[in-house]
Enzyme design. Structure first.
Site, PDB file in Angstrom:
ATOM      1  N   ASP A 193       0.792  -1.271   0.469  1.00 35.83           N
ATOM      2  CA  ASP A 193      -0.088  -0.243   0.014  1.00 35.83           C
ATOM      3  C   ASP A 193       0.510   1.252   0.467  1.00 35.83           C
ATOM      4  O   ASP A 193       0.434   1.845  -0.331  1.00 35.83           O
ATOM      5  CB  ASP A 193      -0.802   0.388   1.268  1.00 35.83           C
ATOM      6  CG  ASP A 193      -1.664   0.919   1.219  1.00 35.83           C
ATOM      7  OD1 ASP A 193      -2.349   1.062  -0.112  1.00 35.83           O
ATOM      8  OD2 ASP A 193      -2.293   1.665   1.810  1.00 35.83           O
ATOM      9  N   ARG A 194       2.141   0.901   0.079  1.00 37.65           N
ATOM     10  CA  ARG A 194       3.111   2.434   0.691  1.00 37.65           C
ATOM     11  C   ARG A 194       3.742   2.934  -0.833  1.00 37.65           C
ATOM     12  O   ARG A 194       3.976   4.216  -1.313  1.00 37.65           O
ATOM     13  CB  ARG A 194       4.234   1.961   0.725  1.00 37.65           C
ATOM     14  CG  ARG A 194       3.709   1.722   2.818  1.00 37.65           C
ATOM     15  CD  ARG A 194       3.164   3.204   3.303  1.00 37.65           C
ATOM     16  NE  ARG A 194       3.111   2.625   4.576  1.00 37.65           N
ATOM     17  CZ  ARG A 194       2.663   3.930   5.365  1.00 37.65           C
ATOM     18  NH1 ARG A 194       2.206   4.530   4.901  1.00 37.65           N
ATOM     19  NH2 ARG A 194       2.746   2.960   6.844  1.00 37.65           N
ATOM     20  N   MET A 274      -8.318   5.023   2.431  1.00 33.88           N
ATOM     21  CA  MET A 274      -8.139   7.168   1.996  1.00 33.88           C
ATOM     22  C   MET A 274      -6.868   6.597   0.940  1.00 33.88           C
ATOM     23  O   MET A 274      -7.284   7.942   0.566  1.00 33.88           O
ATOM     24  CB  MET A 274      -8.736   7.850   2.672  1.00 33.88           C
ATOM     25  CG  MET A 274      -9.847   7.585   3.592  1.00 33.88           C
ATOM     26  SD  MET A 274     -11.352   7.291   2.242  1.00 33.88           S
ATOM     27  CE  MET A 274     -11.231   9.075   1.573  1.00 33.88           C
ATOM     28  N   ARG A 275      -6.100   6.298   1.456  1.00 39.37           N
ATOM     29  CA  ARG A 275      -4.928   6.305   0.399  1.00 39.37           C
ATOM     30  C   ARG A 275      -4.970   6.677  -0.868  1.00 39.37           C
ATOM     31  O   ARG A 275      -4.163   6.597  -1.663  1.00 39.37           O
ATOM     32  CB  ARG A 275      -3.280   5.302   1.012  1.00 39.37           C
ATOM     33  CG  ARG A 275      -2.060   5.568   0.648  1.00 39.37           C
ATOM     34  CD  ARG A 275      -0.814   5.200   0.941  1.00 39.37           C
ATOM     35  NE  ARG A 275      -0.849   5.158   2.002  1.00 39.37           N
ATOM     36  CZ  ARG A 275      -1.049   4.983   3.420  1.00 39.37           C
ATOM     37  NH1 ARG A 275      -1.006   3.625   3.399  1.00 39.37           N
ATOM     38  NH2 ARG A 275      -0.659   5.244   4.379  1.00 39.37           N
ATOM     39  N   ALA A 276      -5.554   4.966  -1.739  1.00 39.37           N
ATOM     40  CA  ALA A 276      -6.069   4.772  -2.850  1.00 39.37           C
ATOM     41  C   ALA A 276      -6.910   6.544  -3.516  1.00 39.37           C
ATOM     42  O   ALA A 276      -6.190   6.906  -4.899  1.00 39.37           O
ATOM     43  CB  ALA A 276      -6.763   3.665  -3.135  1.00 39.37           C
TER      44      ALA A 276
END
Length: 711
Positions: A193-194, A274-276
């Site tokens: 995810d990073r 919510m990173r996407a």
């Protein structure tokens, strides 16, 4: 410094080059993960990117690359006064897979500690990468303790070092770029995810492009400087375009319509967190700036989704990566509102603008396939967006059998006879996530992700006198050993007098990979379709878990009159899944033959690799039929395995109201533990690890001797 291969000379790989360039325009996008087979210019393109980045202003003499316009108030080399500084090229720092923790985060400066008697910090790779690129080749093979440190730095934009009497904090903001071959295992979700964007790459199947790749590579190897000079004009033009896009980026407007499309796409593909959404917004903005526009359009959102969502969407373990582009188009159209200017089926611009093919030739005057990448199309044979639907069955996609739960027989299908002839193979139930099963004790095997072991790259847990050649020096233990003898050795200055007897090497503990050998009952008693489908689903889940933990896996099946080595020990989970999908059932249950075959396979593997500890997983209902005294022979075979210290787990496949408890008896003979299919699931298996360890410890205590390998 050797001459790098020019970025603009890379043939094809449009999505890869676009993702890298978007990060050059807007570092806030968050880096790139490049997935693909070997030999597809992944590393070449990443290394070439550094030459396109603008120079970085730094405070002269600062080892941590502070910006002279806004120096870090907590810089270990500070405080710095704001003002003019020096400029240097942007760095690309490579993190080797086998790097130590000291090399990544930094450590006490040994030379100064021994010669001057002072505590000084020697920066690591995280400091070198600040305001530059941190590149990790084969990132999926990186050791877990390094991944944890990398995650912390990426999340906080700073590195904190508390070790060996040193307490240091320094800024560490970098563009994270990783490459990996999916055949060698996946990344942990936290690290996955990073990465802001992900790209799938594959070699072109067009002969013309392949010819041009070879032509350019040979020309570069014959004369690197001359080859780079021929592409200097293209490189300069691309560098200027990056600078122009960076300057335009603050003026780009992300409208409400685009925001709603981004949120709808992320919700439709069920991505976590919510990173996407944030990454998609930044990527779409960078795409607009790259195209020279000040407003984000639907095609920017679509391309941003193709780059930012594939590695974040929820999927089953054996699902192929990628997005359903038809579903994405439906979502964008539904939330697009009335906008007649948008192309209903847009073709996003490539690294240099044109949706069509590039010019007819480059500096080399090449023909088809020999064009520079400027203007390379997205719909050519080099397109790297992975297919969906029927085309997803390309190399690297999982076999159809393991994921074929919908192909099972409909309800009401009569079950075959328990002891009848051979029955056709049935599909596996849906695989599920399992928890780790450890081999008890402390091993010394190859680096992996399963059982505790002494390793060369793990976390430091102590110190010892070196046995033979000195390994990794444990500095603080060495200093403590030498300190009491300084007066007797006549020390007069600030330096420390150290002799060989004082040296201590670090003892490190990490995790190892094991040999997980599956022994699967395929006899008639397992032939009920619903039951065998559940068994295959469980084995498939364990196969995936073993592969991701860097284990070797093997599979033995037994039915009829004997046992078969269906899969010799290997690192390919795809091969294991394929064998499992084709597994028929029927006939008697030669349990003893399966166990004896396992004993022979493990004997051979111990000779090949004595340090790799085995874990035996027997999948059966415990029944033994066929031949004279089948249960007695099975018990003797189990005791033979137990005597050699093989850690074992018996997966009890008995179902129904009447259960004989034979699997539990088999586990007792193996000095292992028995679990049901339900207990293998992640929510239930956490207690199993303790049971395996406790059971084996109890058997060792009763036997009065330690387990040589599986302890």
């Amino acid at each position: 410094m050797s001459t790098r291969y020019p970025f603009t000379a890379v043939v094809g790989m449009t999505d890869l080059r676009l993702a890298l360039l978007l990060n050059a325009v807007s570092p806030a996008v968050g880096g790139v993960l490049v997935r693909g087979e070997k030999g597809t210019a992944k590393s070449t393109a990443v290394r070439a990117l550094a030459d396109l980045l603008p120079e970085v202003p730094v405070v002269a003499g600062c080892r941590f690359s502070c910006d002279p316009g806004a120096p870090d108030a907590r810089c270990p080399d500070g405080p710095h006064e704001a003002g003019a500084g020096a400029s240097r090229a942007a760095r690309m720092v490579e993190l080797p897979v086998g790097a130590s923790e000291d090399r990544l985060v930094g450590a006490l400066d040994i030379e100064r500690a021994l010669s001057e008697g002072v505590k000084a910090f020697e920066p690591g790779l995280l400091a070198d990468a600040h305001r530059g690129i941190l590149y990790v080749d084969e990132v999926n093979l990186l050791h877990d303790h390094l991944i944890d440190l990398l995650l912390d730095a990426a999340a906080m934009g700073a590195s904190y070092v508390e070790r060996e009497g040193v307490s240091v904090r320094h800024a560490s903001r970098f563009l994270l770029v990783g490459t990996m071959n999916p055949e060698e295992g996946e990344l942990r979700p936290q690290l996955l995810d990073r990465f802001g964007l992900t790209v799938e790459v594959a070699a072109s199947r067009e002969p013309a492009q392949r010819v041009e790749v070879v032509r350019r590579r040979l020309a570069y190897e014959d004369d690197p400087a001359g080859f780079a000079e021929r592409w200097a004009g293209e490189e300069a033009a691309l560098r200027e375009r990056i600078a122009a896009a960076r300057a335009l980026l603050p003026d780009v407007v992300l409208g409400e319509r685009a925001l709603h499309q981004i949120a709808a796409a992320c919700a439709a593909f069920e991505v976590d967190g919510m990173r996407a959404d944030i990454v998609m917004a930044r990527t779409a903005t960078a795409l607009a700036a790259w195209a020279g526009r000040t407003e984000v359009r639907s095609e920017d959102v679509r391309q941003a989704a193709l780059l930012a969502l594939p590695h974040r969407r929820r999927r089953n373990p054996f699902d192929a990566p990628g997005l359903d582009e038809d579903k994405l188009d439906e979502v964008l159209e539904e939330f697009g509102g009335a906008d007649g200017d948008d192309d209903p089926d847009p073709e996003p611009e490539g690294p240099d603008g044109g949706p069509d093919g590039g010019p007819d030739g480059g500096p080399d005057g090449g023909g088809p396939g020999g064009v520079p990448p400027q203007g390379g199309g997205q719909e050519g044979p080099d397109r790297q967006t992975p297919p969906t639907g029927p085309e997803a069955d390309a190399p690297g996609a999982p076999p159809e059998g393991p994921a074929a739960a919908p192909e099972q027989e409909p309800a009401g299908q009569p079950a075959p006879s328990a002891q009848g002839g051979e029955q056709a193979a049935v599909g596996a139930a849906e695989p599920f996530r399992t928890r780790r099963l450890d081999v008890p004790g402390l091993g010394e095997g190859a680096d992996g992700r399963r059982s505790r072991a002494r390793t060369a790259h793990g976390r430091t847990t102590g110190a010892r006198r070196p046995k033979g050649a000195l390994g990794a020096l444990h500095l603080s233990a060495t200093v403590r050993a030498a300190a009491p003898h300084q007066h007797a050795r006549g020390r007069s200055g600030p330096g420390l007098v150290v002799r060989r007897d004082d040296l201590r090497e670090a003892v490190r503990e990490g995790r190892e990979g094991n040999l997980v050998l599956f022994v699967v009952d395929a006899s008639g008693s397992m032939a009920a379709r619903k039951r065998m489908g559940a068994v295959k689903g469980a084995v498939l889940s364990l196969l995936l878990d073993a592969y991701q933990r860097r284990d070797k896996i093997g599979m033995i099946t037994f039915r009829g009159k004997g046992a078969e080595l269906a899969l010799p020990p290997t690192s390919s989970v795809e091969a294991g899944a394929a064998r499992l999908a084709q597994l028929p059932t029927g006939g008697p249950t030669p349990l003893s033959e399966g166990l004896l075959r396992a004993h022979e396979v493990l004997r051979v593997e111990r000779l090949r690799d004595p340090s790799r500890r085995p874990l035996l997983v027997v999948v059966t209902d415990g029944r033994a039929t066929g031949g004279p005294e089948p249960r007695l022979r099975a018990a003797r075979a189990a005791r033979l395995l137990a005597a050699e210290g093989t850690a074992s787990v018996v997966v009890n496949c008995e179902t129904g109201p009447v259960r004989l408890g034979l699997a539990a008896e088999l586990a007792g003979e193996l000095h292992g533990t028995a679990v049901t299919l339900d207990e293998l699931r992640a929510e239930s298996v956490s207690a199993l690890v303790h049971t395996v360890q406790g059971t084996r410890s109890g058997h060792r205590d009763r036997a009065g001797h330690s387990n040589r390998r599986a302890a």
